[in-house]
Design a protein around this motif. Structure first.
Motif, short mmCIF file in Angstrom:
data_model
loop_
_atom_site.label_atom_id
_atom_site.label_comp_id
_atom_site.label_asym_id
_atom_site.label_seq_id
_atom_site.Cartn_x
_atom_site.Cartn_y
_atom_site.Cartn_z
N GLU A 21 0.87 -1.17 0.00
CA GLU A 21 0.00 0.00 0.00
C GLU A 21 0.92 1.23 0.00
O GLU A 21 1.89 1.26 0.78
CB GLU A 21 -0.87 0.03 1.25
N ALA A 24 1.95 2.68 3.27
CA ALA A 24 2.80 1.84 4.12
C ALA A 24 4.27 2.26 4.02
O ALA A 24 5.05 2.06 4.96
CB ALA A 24 2.65 0.38 3.72
N HIS A 50 -4.76 -3.61 1.10
CA HIS A 50 -4.29 -4.97 1.39
C HIS A 50 -5.45 -5.97 1.40
O HIS A 50 -5.23 -7.17 1.47
CB HIS A 50 -3.53 -5.01 2.72
N GLY A 75 0.79 -3.58 4.40
CA GLY A 75 -0.20 -2.52 4.50
C GLY A 75 -0.30 -1.93 5.89
O GLY A 75 0.53 -2.18 6.77
N ILE A 76 -1.34 -1.14 6.07
CA ILE A 76 -1.61 -0.47 7.34
C ILE A 76 -2.86 -1.09 7.95
O ILE A 76 -3.87 -1.25 7.27
CB ILE A 76 -1.82 1.04 7.12
N ARG A 77 -2.80 -1.42 9.22
CA ARG A 77 -3.96 -1.93 9.93
C ARG A 77 -4.85 -0.75 10.29
O ARG A 77 -4.50 0.07 11.13
CB ARG A 77 -3.52 -2.69 11.19
N LYS A 78 -5.99 -0.67 9.63
CA LYS A 78 -6.86 0.50 9.84
C LYS A 78 -7.85 0.27 10.98
O LYS A 78 -8.18 1.19 11.70
CB LYS A 78 -7.60 0.83 8.54
N ARG A 119 -0.65 -11.09 4.89
CA ARG A 119 -0.69 -9.64 5.11
C ARG A 119 0.10 -9.28 6.36
O ARG A 119 -0.06 -9.92 7.41
CB ARG A 119 -2.13 -9.17 5.27
N TYR A 121 1.40 -5.79 8.81
CA TYR A 121 1.04 -4.39 9.08
C TYR A 121 2.26 -3.63 9.61
O TYR A 121 2.98 -4.13 10.50
CB TYR A 121 -0.11 -4.34 10.08
N ASN A 123 2.14 -0.38 10.84
CA ASN A 123 1.85 0.60 11.90
C ASN A 123 1.75 -0.09 13.26
O ASN A 123 0.79 0.08 14.01
CB ASN A 123 0.57 1.37 11.59
N THR A 160 9.42 -8.86 9.21
CA THR A 160 8.74 -7.75 9.90
C THR A 160 9.37 -7.29 11.19
O THR A 160 9.38 -6.11 11.51
CB THR A 160 7.28 -8.15 10.22
N ASN A 162 7.95 -7.69 13.90
CA ASN A 162 6.82 -7.27 14.72
C ASN A 162 6.72 -8.02 16.04
O ASN A 162 6.36 -7.46 17.08
CB ASN A 162 5.51 -7.45 13.95
#
Length: 350
Positions: A21, A24, A50, A75-78, A119, A121, A123, A160, A162
């Motif tokens: 995205e 991102a 995403h 992508g971004i976790r919205k 996927r 994220y 953010n 990542t 993460n």
């Protein structure tokens, strides 16, 4: 004299295609992943969302599915409202969705439906800020977060970071705890982290027969056992998910080997405080249909007439073993666990 063949080591996941995205790439983690992708020489494209990666090439369901599973979307976790994750935790913490494994029986076959791609994220700072809010709201109660409801975060940690981020953040939280489960052995990034025993690492383990036949693209039996030993020696709370417990010719010997090998690997001083979660094999009609399309040559036996239909929530049911067979599984597996780990906690059998 012939040299014995060494088993091939399970390598790191390297996607065939990556989508980003555009937003991102405004995040440091997005830029870092792009740099990694470029250094690996992986093809990449941009996408508006995403959630909208469609039309994978291929003549069959199997071909399209396999390509999707080799696709990474950054992508971004919205949506930052966390789903509940009871009984294992209060909330699921969203750092990724989708799994690189090809486990024939997995519930993600139907849960993720037409979106089997991976996927991640970027953010994660914003995700953590929301986790902190949940912790603050529930004080002085302890708040537990599950990081693997819809993914295996360790399988993509080399991309990542993460999971390491969350472990070190949670180490500083008196009222917060993290847990995740994995089928992979790439634990090295976690071994030197400051975790303060606030993260419970659980390994999904099984008889070698089940891993070899039904869990392609995951770490092997011996690799997971050795990784569990490393995690134990690094001081993490340790647990095991034995799932799915599957009846096959020689299943008793297979599960005996599993627990004997585990007992041999784990340091003696940590054997007294282990948890086990036991889940028998089950399937739904929808899952069976999807599995047979994606893995037409599977050896997984899903004969409805040999199973018991168990009603679930919202009027949806699943096929499990008949009571007598399920009882035998529970009694035998529990006895083997207590034989090798007399003070272990079996959290449930379902």
């Amino acid at each position: 004299m012939k040299k014995s063949k060494k088993s091939k080591t399970t390598g790191f996941f390297i996607p065939d295609l990556v989508y980003f995205e555009p937003d991102a790439l405004q995040y440091p983690k997005g830029k870092k992943i792009l740099d990694w992708v470029q250094k690996q020489g992986i093809d990449y494209q941009m996408t508006t969302s995403h959630n909208r990666i469609m039309n994978f090439p291929g003549d069959t369901e199997t071909e399209k599915y396999r390509l999707a599973k080799r696709t990474l979307v950054v992508g971004i976790r919205k949506t930052l409202k966390f789903d509940q994750s009871k009984p294992s935790a209060e909330y699921a913490i969203p750092i990724g969705t989708g799994c690189i494994g090809h486990c024939h029986y997995c519930y993600l076959q139907t849960t993720l439906g037409a979106k089997p791609y991976i996927r991640v994220y970027v953010n994660v700072d914003e995700v953590w800020d929301h986790a902190k809010q949940y912790i603050e709201e529930r004080k002085p109660e302890r708040t537990r977060f599950e990081a693997s409801c819809t993914s295996d975060p360790l399988s993509i940690e080399h991309i990542t970071g993460n999971l390491s981020f969350l472990i070190e953040k949670m180490a500083e939280e008196e009222h917060g705890r993290l847990r995740f489960v994995t089928k992979f052995h790439h634990v090295e990034p976690l071994l030197s982290l400051h975790h303060n025993k606030h993260t419970e690492v659980r390994f999904s383990i099984n008889a070698d027969y089940v891993i070899r036949n039904f869990e392609p693209a995951t770490s092997r039996f011996e690799e997971r056992i050795k990784a569990a030993g490393k995690i134990a020696r690094a001081g993490y709370p340790l647990g095991f998910l034995v799932a799915p417990i599957y009846r096959y010719e020689g299943w008793k010997e297979g599960y005996e080997e599993l627990f004997a090998r585990l007992a041999k690997e784990l340091p003696e001083d940590i054997r007294w405080d282990l948890s086990f979660e036991l889940i028998q094999h089950r399937f739904t009609k929808t899952a069976k249909s999807v599995i047979l399309k994606r893995y037409p040559n599977t050896k997984l036996v899903m004969n409805e007439e040999e199973r018991k239909y168990k009603w679930g929530r919202y009027g949806q049911g699943k096929y499990v073993y008949p009571d007598e067979q399920a009882g035998e599984l529970k009694d035998y597996i529990s006895a083997r666990i207590y034989h090798y780990f007399p003070t272990a906690r079996i959290l449930y059998f379902t």
